[in-house]
Design a protein around this motif. Structure first.
Motif, PDB file in Angstrom:
ATOM      1  N   LEU A  73       0.808  -1.215   0.000  1.00  0.00           N
ATOM      2  CA  LEU A  73       0.000   0.000   0.000  1.00  0.00           C
ATOM      3  C   LEU A  73       0.841   1.263   0.000  1.00  0.00           C
ATOM      4  O   LEU A  73       0.438   2.274  -0.574  1.00  0.00           O
ATOM      5  CB  LEU A  73      -0.930   0.015   1.223  1.00  0.00           C
ATOM      6  N   ASN A  74       1.983   1.219   0.671  1.00  0.00           N
ATOM      7  CA  ASN A  74       2.816   2.419   0.759  1.00  0.00           C
ATOM      8  C   ASN A  74       4.231   2.015   1.151  1.00  0.00           C
ATOM      9  O   ASN A  74       4.426   1.059   1.907  1.00  0.00           O
ATOM     10  CB  ASN A  74       2.240   3.392   1.788  1.00  0.00           C
ATOM     11  N   ILE A  75       5.185   2.762   0.638  1.00  0.00           N
ATOM     12  CA  ILE A  75       6.591   2.540   0.958  1.00  0.00           C
ATOM     13  C   ILE A  75       7.312   3.859   0.722  1.00  0.00           C
ATOM     14  O   ILE A  75       6.961   4.600  -0.203  1.00  0.00           O
ATOM     15  CB  ILE A  75       7.188   1.396   0.093  1.00  0.00           C
ATOM     16  N   GLY A  76       8.260   4.185   1.580  1.00  0.00           N
ATOM     17  CA  GLY A  76       8.986   5.432   1.392  1.00  0.00           C
ATOM     18  C   GLY A  76      10.326   5.431   2.106  1.00  0.00           C
ATOM     19  O   GLY A  76      10.490   4.765   3.130  1.00  0.00           O
ATOM     20  N   VAL A  77      11.262   6.171   1.528  1.00  0.00           N
ATOM     21  CA  VAL A  77      12.599   6.344   2.103  1.00  0.00           C
ATOM     22  C   VAL A  77      12.918   7.831   2.098  1.00  0.00           C
ATOM     23  O   VAL A  77      12.686   8.522   1.099  1.00  0.00           O
ATOM     24  CB  VAL A  77      13.667   5.592   1.279  1.00  0.00           C
ATOM     25  N   CYS A  78      13.447   8.301   3.203  1.00  0.00           N
ATOM     26  CA  CYS A  78      13.873   9.694   3.333  1.00  0.00           C
ATOM     27  C   CYS A  78      14.737  10.082   2.135  1.00  0.00           C
ATOM     28  O   CYS A  78      15.638   9.334   1.750  1.00  0.00           O
ATOM     29  CB  CYS A  78      14.652   9.831   4.637  1.00  0.00           C
ATOM     30  N   ARG A  79      14.471  11.245   1.547  1.00  0.00           N
ATOM     31  CA  ARG A  79      15.209  11.675   0.343  1.00  0.00           C
ATOM     32  C   ARG A  79      16.727  11.622   0.542  1.00  0.00           C
ATOM     33  O   ARG A  79      17.458  11.255  -0.367  1.00  0.00           O
ATOM     34  CB  ARG A  79      14.799  13.095  -0.049  1.00  0.00           C
ATOM     35  N   ARG A  80      17.176  11.968   1.724  1.00  0.00           N
ATOM     36  CA  ARG A  80      18.614  11.969   2.004  1.00  0.00           C
ATOM     37  C   ARG A  80      19.246  10.595   1.808  1.00  0.00           C
ATOM     38  O   ARG A  80      20.435  10.474   1.501  1.00  0.00           O
ATOM     39  CB  ARG A  80      18.837  12.459   3.437  1.00  0.00           C
ATOM     40  N   TYR A  81      18.448   9.535   1.984  1.00  0.00           N
ATOM     41  CA  TYR A  81      18.967   8.170   1.903  1.00  0.00           C
ATOM     42  C   TYR A  81      18.547   7.438   0.638  1.00  0.00           C
ATOM     43  O   TYR A  81      18.854   6.261   0.479  1.00  0.00           O
ATOM     44  CB  TYR A  81      18.531   7.385   3.143  1.00  0.00           C
TER      45      TYR A  81
END
Length: 153
Positions: A73-81
């Motif tokens: 449904l959702n997945i995300g990684v901090c832009r910095r990483y």
């Protein structure tokens, strides 16, 4: 201590993570999930995980399973990483949790404009099986959603 010497670890998401996860999601998406969406996912018993580097929350995933199918449904990684393999680790972890939970197939939708995500899913062997017209809100109008699937068994 450098970031490279700190190991990233997965933890089940809990209520104490909700503000940080919602803030991360808001930093990544123009039309983000709300804190309530993540809280509902916890309450529903979905497979919800956070990825921490040191003490910092750098990513999350949400997978809903029904019988022998699962839906990312959702997945995300901090832009910095981003671009450092953490998205791949999150996806691999989500697939393994779904498989261990009895899912034989994993489905997801992704915006065609999200080139990095489409590339990641294809790299992991997901194949496009359809398209949902006007699935996502967009700045102007709506954007289609590409439907992908991957066999887990």
């Amino acid at each position: 201590m450098s970031e490279l010497s700190i190991s990233a670890e997965f933890f089940p998401m809990n209520e104490h993570d909700l503000d940080a996860v919602a803030a991360l999601e808001a930093s990544l998406q123009t039309f983000p999930w709300s804190r309530g969406n993540f809280a509902d996912s916890l309450s529903a018993g979905y497979s919800v995980w956070v990825l921490r580097l040191g003490g910092d929350l750098i990513g999350f995933s949400v997978v809903m399973s029904v019988i022998d199918e699962a839906h990312l449904l959702n997945i995300g990684v901090c832009r910095r990483y981003q671009g450092q393999g953490y998205g791949a680790r999150l996806l691999r972890h989500a697939m393994e949790c779904a498989r261990l939970g009895g899912a034989r197939m994993l489905f997801l939708e992704v915006r065609p404009s999200n080139d990095k995500a489409v590339e990641l899913y294809r790299h992991f062997g997901f194949r496009q099986i359809g398209q949902r017209k006007g699935y996502y809100p967009a700045i102007v109008g709506r954007e289609d959603g590409l439907i992908f699937e991957k066999e887990l068994a």
